[in-house]
Design an enzyme around this catalytic site. Structure first.
Site, PDB file in Angstrom:
ATOM      1  N   THR A  35      -2.781 -17.780  14.264  1.00 56.24           N
ATOM      2  CA  THR A  35      -2.307 -19.141  14.705  1.00 56.24           C
ATOM      3  C   THR A  35      -0.779 -19.644  13.722  1.00 56.24           C
ATOM      4  O   THR A  35      -0.074 -20.254  14.133  1.00 56.24           O
ATOM      5  CB  THR A  35      -3.087 -20.193  14.036  1.00 56.24           C
ATOM      6  OG1 THR A  35      -3.745 -20.024  12.976  1.00 56.24           O
ATOM      7  CG2 THR A  35      -4.477 -20.160  15.502  1.00 56.24           C
ATOM      8  N   ASP A  36      -0.778 -18.867  12.736  1.00 62.14           N
ATOM      9  CA  ASP A  36       0.607 -19.318  11.640  1.00 62.14           C
ATOM     10  C   ASP A  36       1.707 -19.307  12.518  1.00 62.14           C
ATOM     11  O   ASP A  36       2.856 -20.134  12.457  1.00 62.14           O
ATOM     12  CB  ASP A  36       0.321 -18.646  10.394  1.00 62.14           C
ATOM     13  CG  ASP A  36       0.510 -17.297  10.257  1.00 62.14           C
ATOM     14  OD1 ASP A  36       0.519 -16.403  11.294  1.00 62.14           O
ATOM     15  OD2 ASP A  36       0.376 -16.594   9.222  1.00 62.14           O
ATOM     16  N   GLY A 121      -4.143  -2.721   1.763  1.00 63.79           N
ATOM     17  CA  GLY A 121      -4.454  -2.223   2.913  1.00 63.79           C
ATOM     18  C   GLY A 121      -5.493  -2.926   3.545  1.00 63.79           C
ATOM     19  O   GLY A 121      -6.136  -2.272   4.669  1.00 63.79           O
ATOM     20  N   ALA A 122      -6.121  -3.566   2.962  1.00 65.26           N
ATOM     21  CA  ALA A 122      -7.441  -4.212   3.126  1.00 65.26           C
ATOM     22  C   ALA A 122      -7.534  -5.805   4.041  1.00 65.26           C
ATOM     23  O   ALA A 122      -8.417  -6.319   4.277  1.00 65.26           O
ATOM     24  CB  ALA A 122      -8.421  -4.467   2.024  1.00 65.26           C
ATOM     25  N   GLY A 123      -5.998  -6.092   4.179  1.00 62.78           N
ATOM     26  CA  GLY A 123      -6.197  -7.276   5.105  1.00 62.78           C
ATOM     27  C   GLY A 123      -6.010  -8.347   3.900  1.00 62.78           C
ATOM     28  O   GLY A 123      -6.438  -9.702   4.221  1.00 62.78           O
ATOM     29  N   SER A 126      -2.134  -8.024  -0.319  1.00 64.71           N
ATOM     30  CA  SER A 126      -1.639  -7.301  -1.378  1.00 64.71           C
ATOM     31  C   SER A 126      -0.077  -7.438  -1.356  1.00 64.71           C
ATOM     32  O   SER A 126       0.499  -7.598  -2.287  1.00 64.71           O
ATOM     33  CB  SER A 126      -2.109  -6.070  -1.502  1.00 64.71           C
ATOM     34  OG  SER A 126      -1.922  -5.211  -0.256  1.00 64.71           O
ATOM     35  N   SER A 127       0.337  -7.390  -0.247  1.00 68.13           N
ATOM     36  CA  SER A 127       1.760  -7.437  -0.213  1.00 68.13           C
ATOM     37  C   SER A 127       2.384  -9.040  -0.509  1.00 68.13           C
ATOM     38  O   SER A 127       3.322  -9.301  -1.111  1.00 68.13           O
ATOM     39  CB  SER A 127       2.477  -7.152   1.292  1.00 68.13           C
ATOM     40  OG  SER A 127       1.608  -7.363   2.330  1.00 68.13           O
ATOM     41  N   ASP A 171       0.073 -16.212   4.280  1.00 69.68           N
ATOM     42  CA  ASP A 171      -0.160 -15.439   2.972  1.00 69.68           C
ATOM     43  C   ASP A 171       0.674 -15.718   1.724  1.00 69.68           C
ATOM     44  O   ASP A 171       0.129 -16.225   0.664  1.00 69.68           O
ATOM     45  CB  ASP A 171      -0.179 -13.902   3.355  1.00 69.68           C
ATOM     46  CG  ASP A 171      -0.825 -13.414   4.680  1.00 69.68           C
ATOM     47  OD1 ASP A 171      -1.711 -14.301   4.938  1.00 69.68           O
ATOM     48  OD2 ASP A 171      -0.668 -12.267   5.086  1.00 69.68           O
TER      49      ASP A 171
HETATM   50  C1  GLA Z   1      -1.465 -11.150   8.563  1.00 73.61           C
HETATM   51  C2  GLA Z   1      -0.242 -11.965   8.669  1.00 73.61           C
HETATM   52  C3  GLA Z   1      -0.371 -13.516   8.574  1.00 73.61           C
HETATM   53  C4  GLA Z   1      -1.318 -13.831   9.759  1.00 73.61           C
HETATM   54  C5  GLA Z   1      -2.611 -13.143   9.824  1.00 73.61           C
HETATM   55  C6  GLA Z   1      -3.374 -13.337  10.848  1.00 73.61           C
HETATM   56  O1  GLA Z   1      -2.216 -11.411   7.523  1.00 73.61           O
HETATM   57  O2  GLA Z   1       0.611 -11.687   7.275  1.00 73.61           O
HETATM   58  O3  GLA Z   1       1.079 -14.011   8.573  1.00 73.61           O
HETATM   59  O4  GLA Z   1      -0.609 -13.933  10.939  1.00 73.61           O
HETATM   60  O5  GLA Z   1      -2.256 -11.642   9.793  1.00 73.61           O
HETATM   61  O6  GLA Z   1      -3.980 -14.649  10.905  1.00 73.61           O
END
Ligand code: GLA
Length: 392
Positions: A35-36, A121-123, A126-127, A171
């Protein structure tokens, strides 16, 4: 967790001087997925996994950056910053220096030692943690006033334009602004935000599927393009629409014929997900934990069926979690195609939950999942070293 004094020692061993220490957290998103970048709403929390950056200024216009995780040092001139090979770790810190330069915040140079604890890389961002930790260090060493909102935007710009990933602002923003024991509800259009206290009797349990499917970045950009296409079509009917955030579900349903079934489903995910973020925030305010479960499950279903960013392993992890006692709600978190699920679990049930989920997931996949329990944490900060070393 690393201690600041360890980082300081390693910096000294490498660069021979004292340093200042900064850290920025990764994040987990409770709800508000994809949604961001649609100007919508998100509800992430910073977690107690950090990227640490030790830094000391240089005066020769050079950045010398060492990554502990990759055991590699990169040197670059500030006046000629350009990306290294695709996916190179140094593109994140170099990109932040580049973005500061673009924003007319010139730097004099720095030695930087990076040690990241956020699983890669785990979502779990980290970046963003690297970007914000390094950005915080660079800004603190310079004379520029850069507030946290501007820093979050510059880190996003680094990732969009230097690294080449079209991510939204979530993030970097929560890595800058996180607050202990709170999630952060962010309006990604205005950047207005409020903190939502998390109930003391629930824990955030993050289950790592240990898979990351290669499609992740290509499909991410494809979803963005589909949302933009949906907006273009809906704008011809409702000229005031600037983003999917401005479209109601009934408007979308009224114009179903104008969209392909795929575009309709993508738009429906974003529109319903924005509504779910608001409902989750209201449920937290009412202290109504029971209302959270169905909202999280609906979010997962919508990401799986309408947005098509889940995968077999994420679906299985959610299914296993849903069968456990003490589970309030579970869904995939982050961009998708692997990575982690977020689970709200009653505190008393956490240790059994961890054990049962790990056993069931490995017996079905042959993979050993990592399961993290983290309180919501503070955003980026400079570490006051006296607290850790009062004798000096
Ligand atoms: C990644 C992106 C975020 C967001 C999510 C999905 O983490 O870095 O900006 O779009 O995916 O919600």
């Amino acid at each position: 967790m690393k201690t600041p004094l360890q980082i300081l020692d390693r910096f000294k061993a490498r660069f021979g001087t004292a340093a200042s220490i900064f850290r920025a957290p990764g994040r987990v998103n409770l709800i508000g997925e994809h949604t961001d970048y649609n100007d919508g709403f998100v509800l992430p929390a910073a977690i107690e996994f950090y990227c640490w950056a030790a830094s000391a200024p240089r005066r020769d216009g050079k950045l010398v950056i060492h990554s502990e995780n990759f055991n590699e040092t990169v040197e670059a001139g500030l006046d000629s910053l350009s990306p290294l090979a695709k996916k190179h770790w140094a593109n994140y810190p170099l990109g932040v220096a580049w973005a500061l330069h673009q924003a007319r915040k010139p730097l004099t140079g720095a030695n930087i030692y990076i040690a990241g604890e956020v699983p890669l890389g785990a979502g779990l961002s980290s970046s963003a943690a690297v970007e914000v930790a390094v950005g915080f260090a660079l800004v603190s060493e310079s004379k520029h006033g850069v507030d946290r909102t501007e820093l979050a935007r510059l880190c996003q710009k680094a990732e969009n334009e230097f690294v080449g990933a079209r991510v939204g602002i979530m993030d970097q923003f929560v890595s800058c602004f996180g607050r202990a024991s709170h999630a952060l509800m962010l309006d990604c259009r205005s950047l207005e935000h409020k903190f939502v206290k998390l109930p003391a009797d629930l824990q955030l349990v993050i289950c790592n599927t240990m898979v990351r499917h290669e499609l992740a970045s290509g499909e991410y950009n494809a979803r963005r393009a589909e949302c933009e296409e949906g907006v273009r079509i809906l704008q011809t009917i409702h000229p005031k629409v600037r983003a999917l955030r401005d479209v109601t579900l009934s408007q979308l349903q009224d114009h179903r014929q104008e969209l392909s079934p795929k575009l309709f489903a993508r738009c429906r995910h974003v529109i319903t997900e924005n509504a779910r973020v608001k409902s989750v925030v209201e449920a937290f305010h009412r202290g109504d934990s029971k209302a959270l479960g169905p909202l999280l499950q609906d979010s997962h279903r919508s990401l799986r069926d309408d947005y098509e960013v889940s995968c077999r392993e994420l679906d299985l992890m959610v299914e296993i979690a849903t069968a456990q006692p003490g589970l309030i709600g579970a869904r995939m978190t982050g961009g998708g195609f692997g990575g982690c699920t977020i689970n709200l679990v009653e505190s008393a049930a956490v240790s059994n939950f961890r054990r049962n989920v790990a056993a069931a997931y490995s017996s079905k996949t042959g993979l050993t999942p990592e399961i993290y329990v983290s309180p919501a944490s503070e955003g980026a900060q400079k570490i006051a070293l006296e607290e850790y070393n009062p004798a000096k």
